[in-house]
Scaffold this active site. Structure first.
Site, short mmCIF file in Angstrom:
data_model
loop_
_atom_site.label_atom_id
_atom_site.label_comp_id
_atom_site.label_asym_id
_atom_site.label_seq_id
_atom_site.Cartn_x
_atom_site.Cartn_y
_atom_site.Cartn_z
N CYS A 139 6.00 -1.61 -9.23
CA CYS A 139 6.84 -2.76 -8.90
C CYS A 139 8.28 -2.29 -8.80
CB CYS A 139 6.71 -3.82 -10.00
SG CYS A 139 7.64 -5.33 -9.67
N HIS A 182 0.30 -9.81 -5.45
CA HIS A 182 1.40 -9.25 -6.25
C HIS A 182 2.69 -10.03 -6.00
CE1 HIS A 182 3.61 -5.67 -8.09
NE2 HIS A 182 4.57 -6.35 -7.51
N GLU A 183 2.96 -10.32 -4.71
CA GLU A 183 4.22 -11.02 -4.38
C GLU A 183 4.18 -12.49 -4.78
OE1 GLU A 183 5.19 -7.38 -3.35
OE2 GLU A 183 6.48 -9.06 -3.86
N HIS A 238 4.98 -12.96 -8.30
CA HIS A 238 6.43 -12.95 -8.60
C HIS A 238 7.03 -14.35 -8.47
CE1 HIS A 238 7.48 -8.81 -9.40
NE2 HIS A 238 7.02 -8.37 -8.25
O1 K2U Z 1 7.76 -4.84 -6.53
C1 K2U Z 1 7.18 -5.36 -5.58
O2 K2U Z 1 6.85 -6.53 -5.57
C2 K2U Z 1 6.82 -4.48 -4.44
C3 K2U Z 1 5.70 -3.57 -4.78
C4 K2U Z 1 4.50 -4.16 -4.10
C5 K2U Z 1 3.15 -3.72 -4.52
C6 K2U Z 1 2.08 -4.46 -4.09
C7 K2U Z 1 0.79 -4.11 -4.44
C8 K2U Z 1 0.55 -3.02 -5.22
C9 K2U Z 1 1.61 -2.26 -5.66
C10 K2U Z 1 2.92 -2.63 -5.33
C11 K2U Z 1 6.20 -2.21 -4.27
O3 K2U Z 1 5.81 -2.04 -2.98
S1 K2U Z 1 5.84 -0.90 -5.33
C12 K2U Z 1 5.97 0.52 -4.41
C13 K2U Z 1 4.77 0.81 -3.56
C14 K2U Z 1 4.94 1.35 -2.33
C15 K2U Z 1 3.85 1.65 -1.53
C16 K2U Z 1 2.55 1.39 -1.96
C17 K2U Z 1 2.36 0.80 -3.20
C18 K2U Z 1 3.47 0.54 -4.02
NI NI Z 2 6.64 -6.36 -7.87
#
Ligand code: K2U
Ligand code: NI
Length: 183
Positions: A110, A153-154, A157
């Protein structure tokens, strides 16, 4: 331009408060914010810009992460088939989901969490989402695989939920019940 300074980190109250519905049609201000959120993701996936501005790569971003307590999310990611998906949405709502679960075998990270939290994050394998697009028009999406995981995930939030809230504390890598792994 949104940079890492604009992204709030664990402990910031905005990450644990429910966000408010966005009045539609969207205001110019909300429209600009949502466009900037999508710009962040695209910039963060450009190696030169990410290096130049110190951006952590992201595939999703929710407005509370930039201390905007509104129900807005941006997603910019390839799916498992290598197809590019780009979404900038207001008021996303999961209207139905599969019984079957899924989880990212790599675990989740995240942009608001500056530490690694190991463990599988059980998610619904397939979801149907209703939202409004950047112009305020209704959209309905049927999602599976990585896209389904990123959307959940979003949307978490927007409800003050962090990915590690779902991890089994006793056994972080326990195989979630009836779950399909997503590589
Ligand atoms: O912090 C966030 O919300 C964005 C996350 C989203 C995420 C979704 C599903 C699973 C893991 C993370 C960021 O993208 S974290 C960085 C990242 C980049 C590429 C692939 C996975 C995670
Ligand atoms: Ni996140």
């Amino acid at each position: 331009m949104i940079t890492m300074e604009d992204i709030v980190r664990e402990g910031h109250p905005a990450l644990r408060e429910p966000a408010s519905e966005v009045p539609l049609p969207p205001s110019a201000e909300d429209n600009d914010t949502l466009k900037q959120m999508l710009d962040y993701l695209q910039n963060s996936q450009d190696p030169e810009l990410a290096e130049k501005y110190g951006l952590r790569p992201g595939i999703g971003l929710a407005a509370p992460q930039i201390n905007v307590k509104k129900r807005m999310i941006a997603i910019h990611t390839m799916d498992e088939q290598g197809k590019q998906h780009t979404y900038a949405l207001y008021n996303p709502k999961i209207i139905s989901h599969s019984v079957e679960k899924s989880y990212l075998t790599s675990g989740e990270g995240c942009l608001s969490v500056d530490r690694s939290v190991p463990g599988f994050v059980p998610r619904n394998a397939r979801i149907r989402v209703k939202a409004a697009d950047i112009d305020g028009n209704p959209v309905e999406l049927r999602l599976k695989g990585l896209l389904s995981i990123v959307f959940q995930h979003e949307i978490d939030h927007l409800n003050g939920v962090m990915f590690y809230d779902h991890i089994n504390e006793e056994e972080p890598f326990a195989q979630p019940e009836q779950a399909t792994p997503v590589e």
